[in-house]
Design a protein around this motif. Sequence first.
Motif, mmCIF file in Angstrom:
data_model
loop_
_atom_site.group_PDB
_atom_site.id
_atom_site.type_symbol
_atom_site.label_atom_id
_atom_site.label_comp_id
_atom_site.label_asym_id
_atom_site.label_seq_id
_atom_site.Cartn_x
_atom_site.Cartn_y
_atom_site.Cartn_z
ATOM 1 N N ALA A 31 0.845 -1.187 0.000
ATOM 2 C CA ALA A 31 0.000 0.000 0.000
ATOM 3 C C ALA A 31 0.881 1.238 0.000
ATOM 4 O O ALA A 31 1.895 1.292 0.675
ATOM 5 C CB ALA A 31 -0.905 -0.003 1.224
ATOM 6 N N ALA A 32 0.475 2.244 -0.802
ATOM 7 C CA ALA A 32 1.295 3.440 -0.931
ATOM 8 C C ALA A 32 0.415 4.645 -1.129
ATOM 9 O O ALA A 32 -0.797 4.527 -1.362
ATOM 10 C CB ALA A 32 2.270 3.280 -2.103
ATOM 11 N N GLU A 33 1.025 5.843 -1.052
ATOM 12 C CA GLU A 33 0.309 7.080 -1.293
ATOM 13 C C GLU A 33 0.465 7.491 -2.749
ATOM 14 O O GLU A 33 1.561 7.480 -3.292
ATOM 15 C CB GLU A 33 0.838 8.185 -0.375
ATOM 16 N N ALA A 34 -0.667 7.854 -3.360
ATOM 17 C CA ALA A 34 -0.649 8.337 -4.730
ATOM 18 C C ALA A 34 -0.901 9.833 -4.717
ATOM 19 O O ALA A 34 -1.707 10.321 -3.928
ATOM 20 C CB ALA A 34 -1.728 7.625 -5.549
ATOM 21 N N PRO A 35 -0.212 10.580 -5.576
ATOM 22 C CA PRO A 35 -0.393 12.032 -5.570
ATOM 23 C C PRO A 35 -1.729 12.437 -6.177
ATOM 24 O O PRO A 35 -2.227 11.795 -7.113
ATOM 25 C CB PRO A 35 0.776 12.527 -6.419
ATOM 26 N N LEU A 36 -2.290 13.501 -5.671
ATOM 27 C CA LEU A 36 -3.512 14.093 -6.202
ATOM 28 C C LEU A 36 -3.225 15.548 -6.557
ATOM 29 O O LEU A 36 -2.459 16.224 -5.879
ATOM 30 C CB LEU A 36 -4.647 14.037 -5.166
ATOM 31 N N LYS A 37 -3.866 16.051 -7.605
ATOM 32 C CA LYS A 37 -3.709 17.460 -7.959
ATOM 33 C C LYS A 37 -4.933 17.940 -8.724
ATOM 34 O O LYS A 37 -5.792 17.145 -9.122
ATOM 35 C CB LYS A 37 -2.446 17.667 -8.789
ATOM 36 N N ASP A 38 -4.985 19.247 -8.921
ATOM 37 C CA ASP A 38 -6.070 19.888 -9.676
ATOM 38 C C ASP A 38 -7.435 19.684 -9.024
ATOM 39 O O ASP A 38 -8.438 19.467 -9.725
ATOM 40 C CB ASP A 38 -6.103 19.389 -11.124
ATOM 41 N N TYR A 39 -7.495 19.791 -7.711
ATOM 42 C CA TYR A 39 -8.765 19.705 -7.008
ATOM 43 C C TYR A 39 -9.242 21.094 -6.593
ATOM 44 O O TYR A 39 -8.451 22.039 -6.480
ATOM 45 C CB TYR A 39 -8.650 18.807 -5.765
#
Length: 504
Positions: A31-39
């Motif tokens: 399990a890992a963190e995925a980046p989020l953008k443009d919110y």
Amino acid sequence: MAAHRHRPLALAAAVAVALGAGAFAVTSASAAEAPLKDYELTWGIKQSYRSYVTGMAAGTFTPSGGATQADGNGVFTFTDGSGTYDSGTHAVRLGFAGSLKIASKLHGFELTLSDVKFDSAAAEITADVTSGGTIREDVPLADVTVTRTMTDMETRLTKEAATVLGSAGYEGAAGDPLSVTQKPAATQTPTATPTGTATPTGTATPTGTATGSASPEPTSSASASPSSSDPASESASPTASASGTGAPARGEIADGTLGWGVKQSFRTYVVDGAAQGKITVSGGATQAAGNGAFTFTDATGTYDTDADTLSASFEGAVNFKGHEANGSYGLDLTLSDLGVELDGGSGELTADVDSLGKTSDDVVLADLSTDTEGLTAQDDVITLDGVTAKLTKAGAEAFGGFYAEGAELDPVGLSVALSDDAELPDGNGGSGSGSGSGSGSDGSGTSSGTTGGAGTTGSTTGGVSGALASTGSEVPAGALGAAAAVTLAAGAGVVVAMRRRQNA
């Protein structure tokens, strides 16, 4: 708040679409963190607070750095949201660009909200708050009921938000709905290399706009979804009762009640705000518990269902008193002899107005409008709920210029009996008994009572007033800053200002 603080699987479905199915193609071990953008984050804080700032406080909202406000003193949108999605806990954490300055010279406050953040795991909104040259970081402003789509989520203001906004009454109050959505053109690619096919179970297919569709259209204060605390807004539009009556098409009104709160923010200002005053009802009028709306009784007048006209006057009076200094009040306003004139779905609300000893009869306080297609009766009773009331120029003068002409007041509701044996909504007959039962300071069931000060609160049960008992939540305590506090302590300055307004 523990019941809604963790909605991992529900959020997983929504974020899965935004990130792509590969986001979940990881084993529990990887399990890992995925980046989020443009919110984007859209939130109005609280509609009644916005109305207070631009109305009574004569203040402003100034968004900058990419933040915007919807037309009509609407909600705020913070952009360029970026953060992470944790595929192990399914938590979404986002920070947004933009700041919002809130200021009022009249009430002596200035503060700025920046670095707004949303954390689905903590189920909260935070922001850095700058006030008086001091910055407090990550102040929790609202608890959030996190949903699968992350749109129109319920919010509840925190104790810290109440301090920031200037009124202890805000603690625990319902805030505006919150939406967190991704801009449509953006695509997300998880940084973790997918291994395995561990797909979360127990999640429904998301149906909201968190899947990458267009961001929600900000809602202005004039068209915002009504608060669940506003019973008057439960129906989509004001409606007359269904046809069917034994009374003639035209004649004299036998009895009736008028339910009206004047303006929720004004009631709060008088009792809990800078005025530090009290509200007193008399002459048969009553007030709902919790500094609620008023009921005026014993209607007389005429009606004509064929012509769609109604003319009614009601008994009872309400007095607003505050800004006391050395035994004198800077605010002393009484409304009595309220009347309603309707013709084809529009009309006027009138009252005799006594302000600081000066009396004016039959002042047109508000323009009324309904969406009904005609006055109809059921069981010899005409009922109208949620009638829109907008302040007139004369009404604005009656309130000392605190509200501008055209400001929306609390909705109006009325029920009138067309025959002596007709029963009003509370079960009372048309005998002049009225629809409310007040409680005076002695608790004896008299039709007078006092809210604020040393008195008690009158109560109203049933009838139209029951449907209009609350029209919003608290507004701030008027004097939010040190300057306003000094003004209130001085007292005399407020009295002089109020009297000058009235003389003008």
